[in-house]
Design a protein around this motif. Structure first.
Motif, PDB file in Angstrom:
ATOM      1  N   UNK A  19       0.836  -1.209   0.000  1.00  0.00           N
ATOM      2  CA  UNK A  19       0.000   0.000   0.000  1.00  0.00           C
ATOM      3  C   UNK A  19       0.872   1.261   0.000  1.00  0.00           C
ATOM      4  N   UNK A  20       1.980   1.233   0.762  1.00  0.00           N
ATOM      5  CA  UNK A  20       2.870   2.406   0.767  1.00  0.00           C
ATOM      6  C   UNK A  20       3.446   2.611  -0.632  1.00  0.00           C
ATOM      7  N   UNK A  21       3.863   1.516  -1.280  1.00  0.00           N
ATOM      8  CA  UNK A  21       4.436   1.622  -2.632  1.00  0.00           C
ATOM      9  C   UNK A  21       3.404   2.214  -3.591  1.00  0.00           C
ATOM     10  N   UNK A  26       1.773   6.624  -6.909  1.00  0.00           N
ATOM     11  CA  UNK A  26       0.693   7.513  -7.384  1.00  0.00           C
ATOM     12  C   UNK A  26       1.086   8.977  -7.218  1.00  0.00           C
ATOM     13  N   UNK A  27       1.912   9.252  -6.205  1.00  0.00           N
ATOM     14  CA  UNK A  27       2.335  10.637  -5.975  1.00  0.00           C
ATOM     15  C   UNK A  27       3.516  11.028  -6.875  1.00  0.00           C
ATOM     16  N   UNK A  28       3.958  10.087  -7.718  1.00  0.00           N
ATOM     17  CA  UNK A  28       4.979  10.426  -8.709  1.00  0.00           C
ATOM     18  C   UNK A  28       6.404  10.096  -8.306  1.00  0.00           C
ATOM     19  N   UNK A 127       4.558   1.787 -12.262  1.00  0.00           N
ATOM     20  CA  UNK A 127       6.013   1.876 -12.420  1.00  0.00           C
ATOM     21  C   UNK A 127       6.813   1.434 -11.206  1.00  0.00           C
ATOM     22  N   UNK A 128       6.153   0.790 -10.231  1.00  0.00           N
ATOM     23  CA  UNK A 128       6.896   0.297  -9.051  1.00  0.00           C
ATOM     24  C   UNK A 128       7.825  -0.832  -9.515  1.00  0.00           C
ATOM     25  N   UNK A 129       9.106  -0.731  -9.129  1.00  0.00           N
ATOM     26  CA  UNK A 129      10.046  -1.798  -9.485  1.00  0.00           C
ATOM     27  C   UNK A 129      10.105  -2.807  -8.353  1.00  0.00           C
ATOM     28  N   UNK A 398       6.127  12.801   2.486  1.00  0.00           N
ATOM     29  CA  UNK A 398       5.980  14.038   1.685  1.00  0.00           C
ATOM     30  C   UNK A 398       6.526  15.236   2.473  1.00  0.00           C
ATOM     31  N   UNK A 399       6.184  15.287   3.740  1.00  0.00           N
ATOM     32  CA  UNK A 399       6.658  16.404   4.581  1.00  0.00           C
ATOM     33  C   UNK A 399       8.185  16.339   4.681  1.00  0.00           C
ATOM     34  N   UNK A 400       8.703  15.130   4.909  1.00  0.00           N
ATOM     35  CA  UNK A 400      10.148  14.938   5.062  1.00  0.00           C
ATOM     36  C   UNK A 400      10.898  15.342   3.783  1.00  0.00           C
TER      37      UNK A 400
END
Ligand SMILES: Cc1cc2nc3c(=O)[nH]c(=O)nc-3n(C[C@H](O)[C@H](O)[C@H](O)COP(=O)(O)OP(=O)(O)OC[C@H]3O[C@@H](n4cnc5c(N)ncnc54)[C@H](O)[C@@H]3O)c2cc1C
Length: 406
Positions: A19-21, A26-28, A127-129, A398-400
């Protein structure tokens, strides 16, 4: 100029890591998903064998109570990805869900295999490897180190998500060995303990050989003043099943402190003690006690045997006998083995993490899923916890990334 694409490593291909991947891709971001096994989601597939229970339909306030001390963590997670979102996600993958009579939510197909297949295809499209057979062995400086069939692979990432699971069913991949890596880094861990596990009862040989594998239903279990009705499975060594799991943490804690947990079972939850007393007061004639219990008391062969298993000295007075049937004591003397537990408690302590699940000792490294120190009963709370902690960590990433780009 466009922002450069961030390289994110996700380690662990169970539902939390997948799910994290998905969210990160999705966020690019450029995402690589590492797993020590050749294939992904093995425990997820096992979860599907008995009917994949994705989440629960009860109101969120009630839902969150199931996480006990981790309620605050899950409140933040569910605010980002709720049980309704999980059903919608499943629907978007092409699988309708339904709510069972107990309020549990399942995909209509019930199995995990088609869902996982569609999920992996989606990740591929995003596009996840995938880097299978990559066993994460820790850090060399700030670089991730993996053991592969071809030697050591060193990977530099802008941010890392670690989702290595708990310590049950180790042959499926979540073997808990990551705890040594974390301990060596000085990261605070709570010891692994079995959760949603069976409990040991010292059955007589005759009871075990006759009744192992039989369901006890309906029955009301009471422990520490809390009654709950449901179903229990008799096993070779004791008891398991959803009603047992609902009390699991409290039973385990009692055994750890006092060496046993004394539960009481109401074997006739639909009958009052008075009505039962009146029925048992009928003349027994030449009938054996077992037959009298079955015919007058309405006990099944299993409940009649169980009653005698709990106490060999059954009272002959109908009132006392009825009271025993309504509150039969039974001693649980140990938890079942952790390797066979549905989940584990323990893992990375929540105080070792920021609110969005970044390791305080390792900036840029986020931890999600069952490897965190939270537990919940069965009912869909486990997978929901994995999905929601993934959402929380991705928000933190994202914040990091923004902060580190400044
Ligand atoms: C029999 C059974 C039935 C279940 N049924 C349900 C259910 O119906 N509903 C529900 O909500 N939950 C259920 N669960 C629980 C649920 O499956 C787990 O809570 C969930 O899989 C945990 O997800 P995770 O991603 O945190 O870890 P996991 O699914 O355990 O995945 C961890 C991944 O990390 C990999 N890994 C571990 N160490 C390393 C390493 N050093 N390097 C690289 N990779 C590594 C593993 O190979 C694995 O792929 C069930 C569990 C069992 C055992």
């Amino acid at each position: 100029m466009d922002d450069p694409v961030s390289q994110i490593a996700v380690i662990g291909g169970g539902p939390a890591g997948l799910r994290a991947a998905e969210l990160l891709a999705e966020a690019g971001h450029a995402v690589t998903l590492f797993d020590q096994k050749a294939t992904l989601g093995r425990k997820f597939l096992l979860a599907g064998r008995g009917g994949l229970n994705l989440t629960h339909s009860e109101p969120v306030a009630q839902f969150l109570k199931k996480y006990g001390p981790a309620e605050g963590l899950m409140a933040r997670g569910l605010a980002l990805f709720s049980p309704k979102d999980l059903s919608a996600w499943c629907h978007d993958l092409g699988f309708e869900t339904f709510v069972g009579t107990s309020g549990r939510v399942f995909p209509k197909a019930k199995k995990a295999t088609p869902l996982l297949r569609a999920w992996l295809k989606k990740l591929d499209r995003l596009g996840v490897r995938f880097a299978p057979r990559h066993r994460w062995t820790g850090w060399q400086g700030e670089v991730l180190s993996f053991h592969t069939g071809d030697g050591t692979a060193l990977i530099q990432a802008d941010a890392t998500v670690i989702a290595l699971g708990g310590a049950s069913w180790p042959h499926l991949g979540s073997d808990g060995h990551w705890a040594e890596i974390f301990r060596a880094q000085g990261i605070a861990l709570a010891p692994f303990r079995p959760a949603n596990c069976g409990f040991v009862v010292e059955w007589s040989e005759i009871f075990r050989s006759r009744h192992a594998g039989e369901p006890l239903k309906p029955v009301t279990l009471s422990f520490a003043g809390r009654p709950q009705r449901g179903e229990i499975m008799i096993t070779q060594n004791g008891l398991e099943g959803s009603l047992i799991y609902a009390f699991g943490a409290a039973l385990r804690d009692a055994i750890e402190t006092t060496g046993k947990a004394l539960i009481t079972l109401d074997l006739r939850p639909d009958t009052t003690t008075e009505a039962l007393t009146a029925r048992l007061a009928r003349p027994r004639g030449s009938q054996s006690l077992a037959n009298h219990l079955r015919k007058a008391g309405g006990l099944s062969p299993l409940t009649a045997s169980l009653l005698r298993e709990g106490a060999r000295d059954l009272p002959s007075d109908p009132g006392a006998l009825a009271a025993r049937i309504k509150a039969m004591p039974l001693s649980l003397i140990a938890t079942g083995p952790i390797a066979r537990a549905i989940s584990t408690s323990g893992g990375v302590r929540l105080d070792a993490l920021s609110g969005d699940l970044m390791l305080k000792a390792k900036p840029g490294v986020f931890v999600i899923g069952e490897m965190l120190d939270w537990e919940a009963p069965t009912g869909g709370y486990l997978l929901q916890g994995c999905f929601s902690t993934a959402a929380l960590a991705v928000q933190g990433i994202e914040v990091w990334l923004k902060r580190s780009a400044l």
